[in-house]
Design a protein around this motif. Structure first.
Motif, PDB file in Angstrom:
ATOM      1  N   PRO A 177       0.764  -1.296   0.024  1.00 28.60           N
ATOM      2  CA  PRO A 177      -0.118  -0.186  -0.096  1.00 28.60           C
ATOM      3  C   PRO A 177       0.804   1.223  -0.152  1.00 28.60           C
ATOM      4  O   PRO A 177       0.215   2.492  -0.082  1.00 28.60           O
ATOM      5  CB  PRO A 177      -0.798  -0.121   1.130  1.00 28.60           C
ATOM      6  CG  PRO A 177       0.050  -0.818   2.427  1.00 28.60           C
ATOM      7  CD  PRO A 177       0.807  -1.773   1.163  1.00 28.60           C
ATOM      8  N   ALA A 178       2.177   1.161   0.255  1.00 24.49           N
ATOM      9  CA  ALA A 178       3.005   2.306  -0.109  1.00 24.49           C
ATOM     10  C   ALA A 178       3.864   2.065  -1.373  1.00 24.49           C
ATOM     11  O   ALA A 178       3.904   0.970  -1.610  1.00 24.49           O
ATOM     12  CB  ALA A 178       4.025   2.385   1.004  1.00 24.49           C
ATOM     13  N   TYR A 179       4.286   3.166  -1.849  1.00 22.10           N
ATOM     14  CA  TYR A 179       4.922   3.119  -3.316  1.00 22.10           C
ATOM     15  C   TYR A 179       6.024   3.994  -3.535  1.00 22.10           C
ATOM     16  O   TYR A 179       6.065   5.215  -2.863  1.00 22.10           O
ATOM     17  CB  TYR A 179       3.610   3.726  -4.333  1.00 22.10           C
ATOM     18  CG  TYR A 179       2.364   2.949  -4.134  1.00 22.10           C
ATOM     19  CD1 TYR A 179       1.957   1.850  -5.127  1.00 22.10           C
ATOM     20  CD2 TYR A 179       1.450   3.405  -3.545  1.00 22.10           C
ATOM     21  CE1 TYR A 179       0.837   1.123  -5.141  1.00 22.10           C
ATOM     22  CE2 TYR A 179       0.114   2.736  -3.462  1.00 22.10           C
ATOM     23  CZ  TYR A 179      -0.065   1.466  -4.325  1.00 22.10           C
ATOM     24  OH  TYR A 179      -1.400   0.978  -3.957  1.00 22.10           O
ATOM     25  N   ASP A 180       6.849   3.544  -4.276  1.00 20.04           N
ATOM     26  CA  ASP A 180       7.855   4.156  -4.943  1.00 20.04           C
ATOM     27  C   ASP A 180       7.480   4.586  -6.174  1.00 20.04           C
ATOM     28  O   ASP A 180       6.313   4.153  -6.752  1.00 20.04           O
ATOM     29  CB  ASP A 180       9.126   3.738  -4.784  1.00 20.04           C
ATOM     30  CG  ASP A 180       9.454   2.384  -5.790  1.00 20.04           C
ATOM     31  OD1 ASP A 180       8.324   1.911  -6.468  1.00 20.04           O
ATOM     32  OD2 ASP A 180      10.768   1.760  -6.013  1.00 20.04           O
ATOM     33  N   CYS A 181       8.162   5.423  -7.029  1.00 20.75           N
ATOM     34  CA  CYS A 181       7.787   5.900  -8.110  1.00 20.75           C
ATOM     35  C   CYS A 181       7.446   4.726  -9.178  1.00 20.75           C
ATOM     36  O   CYS A 181       6.306   4.716  -9.807  1.00 20.75           O
ATOM     37  CB  CYS A 181       8.726   6.878  -8.928  1.00 20.75           C
ATOM     38  SG  CYS A 181      10.374   6.169  -9.325  1.00 20.75           S
ATOM     39  N   SER A 182       8.420   3.697  -9.649  1.00 18.48           N
ATOM     40  CA  SER A 182       8.108   2.842 -10.474  1.00 18.48           C
ATOM     41  C   SER A 182       7.003   1.984  -9.868  1.00 18.48           C
ATOM     42  O   SER A 182       6.271   1.123 -10.646  1.00 18.48           O
ATOM     43  CB  SER A 182       9.091   2.312 -10.965  1.00 18.48           C
ATOM     44  OG  SER A 182       9.794   1.509  -9.880  1.00 18.48           O
ATOM     45  N   ASP A 233       0.623   9.662 -20.165  1.00 15.25           N
ATOM     46  CA  ASP A 233       2.035   9.348 -20.578  1.00 15.25           C
ATOM     47  C   ASP A 233       3.017   9.150 -19.479  1.00 15.25           C
ATOM     48  O   ASP A 233       2.879   9.996 -18.596  1.00 15.25           O
ATOM     49  CB  ASP A 233       2.621  10.326 -21.700  1.00 15.25           C
ATOM     50  CG  ASP A 233       1.481  10.315 -23.189  1.00 15.25           C
ATOM     51  OD1 ASP A 233       0.894   9.347 -23.203  1.00 15.25           O
ATOM     52  OD2 ASP A 233       1.671  11.265 -23.661  1.00 15.25           O
ATOM     53  N   LEU A 234       3.836   8.481 -19.587  1.00 13.18           N
ATOM     54  CA  LEU A 234       4.959   8.343 -18.766  1.00 13.18           C
ATOM     55  C   LEU A 234       6.264   9.198 -19.051  1.00 13.18           C
ATOM     56  O   LEU A 234       6.797   9.173 -20.107  1.00 13.18           O
ATOM     57  CB  LEU A 234       5.411   6.878 -18.601  1.00 13.18           C
ATOM     58  CG  LEU A 234       4.373   5.835 -18.180  1.00 13.18           C
ATOM     59  CD1 LEU A 234       5.105   4.426 -18.033  1.00 13.18           C
ATOM     60  CD2 LEU A 234       3.918   6.166 -16.729  1.00 13.18           C
ATOM     61  N   ILE A 235       6.511  10.084 -18.126  1.00 10.08           N
ATOM     62  CA  ILE A 235       7.790  10.928 -18.215  1.00 10.08           C
ATOM     63  C   ILE A 235       8.911  10.302 -17.375  1.00 10.08           C
ATOM     64  O   ILE A 235       8.579   9.916 -15.991  1.00 10.08           O
ATOM     65  CB  ILE A 235       7.535  12.272 -17.915  1.00 10.08           C
ATOM     66  CG1 ILE A 235       6.321  12.793 -18.551  1.00 10.08           C
ATOM     67  CG2 ILE A 235       8.827  13.209 -18.164  1.00 10.08           C
ATOM     68  CD1 ILE A 235       6.169  14.144 -18.123  1.00 10.08           C
ATOM     69  N   PHE A 236      10.146  10.108 -17.759  1.00 12.16           N
ATOM     70  CA  PHE A 236      11.262   9.657 -17.158  1.00 12.16           C
ATOM     71  C   PHE A 236      12.030  10.633 -17.030  1.00 12.16           C
ATOM     72  O   PHE A 236      12.613  11.612 -17.709  1.00 12.16           O
ATOM     73  CB  PHE A 236      11.940   8.419 -18.142  1.00 12.16           C
ATOM     74  CG  PHE A 236      10.817   7.369 -18.134  1.00 12.16           C
ATOM     75  CD1 PHE A 236      10.990   6.049 -17.227  1.00 12.16           C
ATOM     76  CD2 PHE A 236       9.905   7.076 -19.202  1.00 12.16           C
ATOM     77  CE1 PHE A 236      10.127   5.127 -17.282  1.00 12.16           C
ATOM     78  CE2 PHE A 236       9.259   5.967 -19.524  1.00 12.16           C
ATOM     79  CZ  PHE A 236       9.359   4.970 -18.324  1.00 12.16           C
ATOM     80  N   ALA A 251       6.942   9.426 -13.868  1.00 14.09           N
ATOM     81  CA  ALA A 251       5.496   9.899 -13.461  1.00 14.09           C
ATOM     82  C   ALA A 251       4.670   9.830 -14.527  1.00 14.09           C
ATOM     83  O   ALA A 251       4.971   9.655 -15.652  1.00 14.09           O
ATOM     84  CB  ALA A 251       5.839  11.132 -12.862  1.00 14.09           C
ATOM     85  N   PHE A 252       3.574   9.697 -14.176  1.00 10.97           N
ATOM     86  CA  PHE A 252       2.075   9.764 -15.226  1.00 10.97           C
ATOM     87  C   PHE A 252       2.390  11.342 -15.394  1.00 10.97           C
ATOM     88  O   PHE A 252       2.108  12.158 -14.539  1.00 10.97           O
ATOM     89  CB  PHE A 252       1.114   9.389 -14.426  1.00 10.97           C
ATOM     90  CG  PHE A 252       0.853   8.068 -14.173  1.00 10.97           C
ATOM     91  CD1 PHE A 252       0.492   7.179 -15.404  1.00 10.97           C
ATOM     92  CD2 PHE A 252       1.196   7.345 -13.132  1.00 10.97           C
ATOM     93  CE1 PHE A 252       0.454   5.765 -15.238  1.00 10.97           C
ATOM     94  CE2 PHE A 252       0.874   5.949 -12.810  1.00 10.97           C
ATOM     95  CZ  PHE A 252       0.676   5.314 -13.904  1.00 10.97           C
ATOM     96  N   PHE A 260       1.436  13.054 -11.840  1.00 11.69           N
ATOM     97  CA  PHE A 260       0.793  12.257 -10.926  1.00 11.69           C
ATOM     98  C   PHE A 260       1.811  11.234 -10.558  1.00 11.69           C
ATOM     99  O   PHE A 260       2.291  10.519 -11.299  1.00 11.69           O
ATOM    100  CB  PHE A 260      -0.680  11.661 -11.207  1.00 11.69           C
ATOM    101  CG  PHE A 260      -1.239  11.170  -9.970  1.00 11.69           C
ATOM    102  CD1 PHE A 260      -2.223  12.061  -9.163  1.00 11.69           C
ATOM    103  CD2 PHE A 260      -1.099   9.732  -9.530  1.00 11.69           C
ATOM    104  CE1 PHE A 260      -2.718  11.432  -8.184  1.00 11.69           C
ATOM    105  CE2 PHE A 260      -1.704   9.500  -8.269  1.00 11.69           C
ATOM    106  CZ  PHE A 260      -2.490   9.962  -7.749  1.00 11.69           C
ATOM    107  N   ASP A 261       2.384  11.254  -9.437  1.00 16.63           N
ATOM    108  CA  ASP A 261       3.495  10.169  -8.947  1.00 16.63           C
ATOM    109  C   ASP A 261       3.652   9.935  -7.435  1.00 16.63           C
ATOM    110  O   ASP A 261       2.890  10.812  -6.783  1.00 16.63           O
ATOM    111  CB  ASP A 261       5.061  10.506  -9.447  1.00 16.63           C
ATOM    112  CG  ASP A 261       5.288  12.159  -8.852  1.00 16.63           C
ATOM    113  OD1 ASP A 261       4.452  12.856  -8.193  1.00 16.63           O
ATOM    114  OD2 ASP A 261       6.399  12.479  -9.198  1.00 16.63           O
ATOM    115  N   ALA A 262       4.686   9.032  -7.084  1.00 20.26           N
ATOM    116  CA  ALA A 262       5.051   8.705  -5.842  1.00 20.26           C
ATOM    117  C   ALA A 262       6.257   9.549  -5.847  1.00 20.26           C
ATOM    118  O   ALA A 262       7.434   9.185  -6.353  1.00 20.26           O
ATOM    119  CB  ALA A 262       5.367   7.272  -5.475  1.00 20.26           C
TER     120      ALA A 262
END
Length: 293
Positions: A177-182, A233-236, A251-252, A260-262
């Motif tokens: 339930p906790a997230y890193d970016c990927s 779209d995903l931005i790296f 991130a999205f 929108f991201d972690a």
């Protein structure tokens, strides 16, 4: 706050019985998209359909045209259906009132037609479009039929990510339930119906995979110029401050200069400013499957 919303009302499932249909009732032409979200050409014998789609919050904007590549006395025929994640289907109704569109045999390319923000009776969130192309109507004798599904991976992944807003950040590879970016990207796509699953997990591995899987397949990536970014779209990023080109964040894209991201330790999952100066590349995650009858 952006939310992908949908409503559910009654629908009618129509069986496809091809007949010789004159396409004269098609209304005003629609210009093709200069930067579609996804496009595909589906061919069968001498019939060929070009399809462009751009997924929206409530539906899909689409453009289509038919082509008869040789004068064999059979008309190219097109059918488009929207399909939800649980298999509910609704057919696109063409301007002549039918659910199949035939172009007179031997006429070559048609003009582009289409519709903006199509949501077929608000059946629910569209998972994919099913495209059917046949060479010949029933009356003429159908020689072959070819199918393709176009999947809304990016939009549905973003919608699932939105549901995780406020979740805590995890710096240890969390995917719920906790997230890193990927982990946020990985988990959000994993919840999409029919999604085949990410073959990689880290932001660097996602970026490397995206760069090398650009051919239309079950899951593939399309590089996107920053000027043509669409929500989902995903931005790296190379966001560690060293700017060596190593991917340290994903991130999205959420529109209007936000993602929108972690984000980082101590900051919950949600909307944040785009780290424009740290961008390395942007990719749209798409899906397509084609098969013959």
């Amino acid at each position: 706050m952006r939310r992908l919303v949908s409503g559910i009302v009654a629908f009618v499932t129509a069986f496809w019985c091809l007949a010789a249909v004159a396409p004269a009732a098609q209304a005003a032409e629609a210009a093709p998209f200069s930067a579609p979200g996804q496009e595909i050409v589906v061919g069968c014998g001498n019939a060929e359909a070009a399809i462009q789609v751009t997924w929206g919050a409530d539906g899909v904007s689409l453009r289509y045209r038919l082509r008869d590549t040789a004068a064999d006395g059979r008309s190219p025929v097109l059918k488009i259906s929207a399909v939800t994640g649980n298999g509910v289907t609704a057919d696109y109704v063409f301007d002549d009132g039918t659910v199949t569109h035939a172009r007179t045999a031997g006429e070559g390319f048609s003009s582009w037609y289409g519709e903006n923000d199509w949501n077929p009776g608000t059946i629910g969130t569209i998972n994919h479009l099913n495209i059917e192309v046949s060479n010949g109507t029933t009356a003429e004798g159908t020689l072959c039929t070819r199918y393709a599904n176009l999947y809304n991976w990016s939009g549905l992944g973003l919608r699932n990510a939105f549901e995780k807003e406020g979740a805590p950040f995890s710096g240890t590879g969390g995917d719920g339930p906790a997230y890193d970016c990927s982990g946020l990207v990985y988990a959000s796509y994993d919840e999409v119906a029919d999604f085949p699953g990410w073959p990689v997990r880290s932001s660097q591995a996602m970026y490397d995979w995206a760069r090398t899987h650009t051919g239309q397949d079950r899951i593939y990536a399309q590089q996107v110029p920053y000027s043509e970014l669409k929500e989902g779209d995903l931005i790296f990023y190379d966001a560690d401050g060293e700017y060596t080109g190593n991917i340290t964040h994903v991130a999205f894209y959420a529109g209007d200069g936000t993602v929108f991201d972690a984000h980082r330790t101590g900051t919950p999952v949600g909307f944040h400013a785009d780290w424009v100066n740290s961008r390395v590349g942007a990719y749209r995650i798409l899906g397509a499957v084609g098969w013959a009858a």
